[in-house]
Design a protein around this motif. Structure first.
Motif, PDB file in Angstrom:
ATOM      1  N   PRO A  19       0.841  -1.201   0.000  1.00 40.80           N
ATOM      2  CA  PRO A  19       0.000   0.000   0.000  1.00 40.80           C
ATOM      3  C   PRO A  19       0.877   1.251   0.000  1.00 40.80           C
ATOM      4  CG  PRO A  19      -0.025  -1.024   2.158  1.00 40.80           C
ATOM      5  CD  PRO A  19       0.775  -1.920   1.256  1.00 40.80           C
ATOM      6  N   GLY A  47      -2.955  -0.556   7.504  1.00 42.17           N
ATOM      7  CA  GLY A  47      -1.925  -1.467   7.018  1.00 42.17           C
ATOM      8  C   GLY A  47      -1.698  -2.637   7.951  1.00 42.17           C
ATOM      9  N   GLY A  51      -4.054  -4.720   5.694  1.00 41.19           N
ATOM     10  CA  GLY A  51      -2.850  -4.915   4.885  1.00 41.19           C
ATOM     11  C   GLY A  51      -2.124  -6.209   5.191  1.00 41.19           C
ATOM     12  N   CYS A  56       0.588  -7.737   2.943  1.00 46.09           N
ATOM     13  CA  CYS A  56       1.468  -6.557   2.872  1.00 46.09           C
ATOM     14  C   CYS A  56       2.476  -6.597   4.017  1.00 46.09           C
ATOM     15  CB  CYS A  56       0.643  -5.277   2.978  1.00 46.09           C
ATOM     16  SG  CYS A  56      -0.588  -5.096   1.690  1.00 46.09           S
ATOM     17  N   VAL A  59       4.540  -0.204   4.039  1.00 47.53           N
ATOM     18  CA  VAL A  59       3.795   0.858   3.372  1.00 47.53           C
ATOM     19  C   VAL A  59       4.833   1.831   2.826  1.00 47.53           C
ATOM     20  CG1 VAL A  59       3.476   2.253   5.465  1.00 47.53           C
ATOM     21  CG2 VAL A  59       1.880   2.511   3.575  1.00 47.53           C
TER      22      VAL A  59
END
Length: 90
Positions: A19, A47, A51, A56, A59
């Motif tokens: 992200p 996140g 995320g 993820c 960031v």
């Protein structure tokens, strides 16, 4: 067998989604009041929850090199330079 990345390769061979915390801005009169830090923390919270569930691991953000205030803001928040994009007018 060639194991290079392809869009049809297995999930473990794909790069993690990343992200981006772009376009965080506050009105000039709100600068240095904590509003930007609160916005950034909201991105970090998202996140950490959605995320991480999506795979993820970090960031990222882009900052213009001349924008020393924004660079200092992000570096104070724990961001560090990752790459350098060079530009040349045609």
């Amino acid at each position: 067998m060639n194991r290079r990345y392809s869009p049809t390769s297995s999930r473990r061979n794909r790069p993690a989604p990343t992200p981006s915390a772009d376009q965080i801005a506050v009105a000039p009169e709100a600068a240095r009041s904590g509003v930007g830090a609160a916005l950034l923390e909201a991105v970090r919270t998202a996140g950490r929850t959605a995320g991480r569930t999506a795979g993820c691991r970090r960031v990222v953000t882009d900052v213009w090199n001349f924008n020393e205030g924004a660079r200092a803001f992000y570096e104070a928040a724990g961001f560090s330079p990752m790459n350098l994009r060079l530009d040349q007018p045609l």
